[in-house]
Design an enzyme around this catalytic site. Sequence first.
Site, mmCIF file in Angstrom:
data_model
loop_
_atom_site.group_PDB
_atom_site.id
_atom_site.type_symbol
_atom_site.label_atom_id
_atom_site.label_comp_id
_atom_site.label_asym_id
_atom_site.label_seq_id
_atom_site.Cartn_x
_atom_site.Cartn_y
_atom_site.Cartn_z
ATOM 1 N N SER A 69 0.797 -1.238 0.000
ATOM 2 C CA SER A 69 0.000 0.000 0.000
ATOM 3 C C SER A 69 0.821 1.275 0.000
ATOM 4 C CB SER A 69 -0.946 0.004 1.189
ATOM 5 O OG SER A 69 -1.989 -0.899 0.951
ATOM 6 N N LYS A 72 0.206 3.305 -2.986
ATOM 7 C CA LYS A 72 -0.982 4.164 -3.106
ATOM 8 C C LYS A 72 -0.598 5.648 -3.132
ATOM 9 C CE LYS A 72 -4.027 0.750 -0.959
ATOM 10 N NZ LYS A 72 -4.582 0.203 0.281
ATOM 11 N N TYR A 196 -3.970 -2.522 -10.025
ATOM 12 C CA TYR A 196 -3.812 -2.389 -8.573
ATOM 13 C C TYR A 196 -2.910 -3.505 -8.015
ATOM 14 C CZ TYR A 196 -4.968 -2.439 -3.620
ATOM 15 O OH TYR A 196 -4.870 -2.452 -2.245
ATOM 16 N N TYR A 248 -4.516 3.618 8.186
ATOM 17 C CA TYR A 248 -5.873 3.057 8.339
ATOM 18 C C TYR A 248 -6.470 3.456 9.687
ATOM 19 C CZ TYR A 248 -3.582 0.503 4.671
ATOM 20 O OH TYR A 248 -2.854 0.203 3.558
ATOM 21 N N VAL A 266 1.218 -3.683 3.791
ATOM 22 C CA VAL A 266 1.224 -4.980 4.483
ATOM 23 C C VAL A 266 2.485 -5.802 4.211
ATOM 24 C CG1 VAL A 266 -1.269 -5.277 4.843
ATOM 25 C CG2 VAL A 266 -0.218 -6.101 2.722
HETATM 26 N N1 GLN Z 1 -2.272 -5.398 -1.776
HETATM 27 C C1 GLN Z 1 -2.816 -5.276 -0.449
HETATM 28 C C2 GLN Z 1 -4.317 -5.473 -0.480
HETATM 29 O O1 GLN Z 1 -4.921 -5.004 -1.389
HETATM 30 C C3 GLN Z 1 -2.470 -3.930 0.073
HETATM 31 C C4 GLN Z 1 -3.011 -3.694 1.432
HETATM 32 C C5 GLN Z 1 -2.036 -2.984 2.318
HETATM 33 O O2 GLN Z 1 -0.849 -2.897 2.083
HETATM 34 N N2 GLN Z 1 -2.559 -2.547 3.432
HETATM 35 O O3 GLN Z 1 -4.886 -6.088 0.357
#
Ligand code: GLN
Length: 312
Positions: A69, A72, A196, A248, A266
């Site tokens: 993420s 993003k 994505y 988050y 993650v």
């Molecule tokens: N690729 C992961 C997902 O879509 C990214 C989530 C994350 O890094 N929090 O679940």
Amino acid sequence: MDGNETPDLDAIIATIADEMLSYQGCGKVADYIPALARVDPRHFGIAVTLFDGRVLVAGHADVPFSVQSVSKIFVLVLALEKRGAQLWQRIGREPSGSRFNSIVQLENEKGIPRNPLINAGALVTTDALMGVDDPVATIAHITGFMRELAHDHQVGIDPEVARSEAETGYRNASLANFLRANGNLDAPVEDVLNVYFHQCALSMTCRQLARAGLFLANHGVDPLSGRTVCSPDTARAVNALMITCGHYDASGDFTYRVGLPGKSGVGGGILAIAPGRAAITVWSPGLNAAGNSEVGALALERLAAMTGWSVL
Ligand code: GLN
């Protein structure tokens, strides 16, 4: 620390790396993406890129990891540069208070994701960037952008992680379908998911990511090359979202402890921005309950305390 003193950063980074040894393996590696479950939880890396060009590193700063993420942020920069404030007709700018992949919240809010840094918001951001382009071209665009920012052509996508995520990405597919049902995705669901999953599967080292994020500490201009990456408005917007939504439902806690704009993934990476000073990446794969790197956040908390770099 008094703001006029120059902290001995070499000593600080070495101290942090040493302190983090006693937390080695803390947290739980993400296992809902099978390719990530295989990563050794004992890794710890840190890289700090400064405005004078120095890069301070410790631990596994040159071991590539899945940025997940953290991507993003960079896709948001590209989408804001392309679409401007129009993007905010499709995505909110408030902390979610919910898990990063919450479906309930998206339904309650009629397909308008709470912010661009949760999964639903990132899917809309990716769609906004892609427009009528094809997914392969969009993936190439994002990868090229990251290579340029990192000043390293080794940066690439780990195809195994992308495949692993596509094979198990039912929640993301649900979010994308729900967005499309509400008229908030223009491109076909499978194309948005394809881009994505590939952006999340970018594989980068702490050193590369800390170099790539430096423009965000300098109003959108890379202080080392002088290149304008984005407008000052975009840089400010992205920093504001990082500090309010970058972790988050644990964003408040991160900002309380660290006091810097930050974005977690993650894969266990966190990119943090010290405005006017540096970009910092930490990596430790063990996650806390909110899906953020446990030891990574601790390392940044120590760094902020020892340098006085908190913006608050
Ligand atoms: N690729 C992961 C997902 O879509 C990214 C989530 C994350 O890094 N929090 O679940």
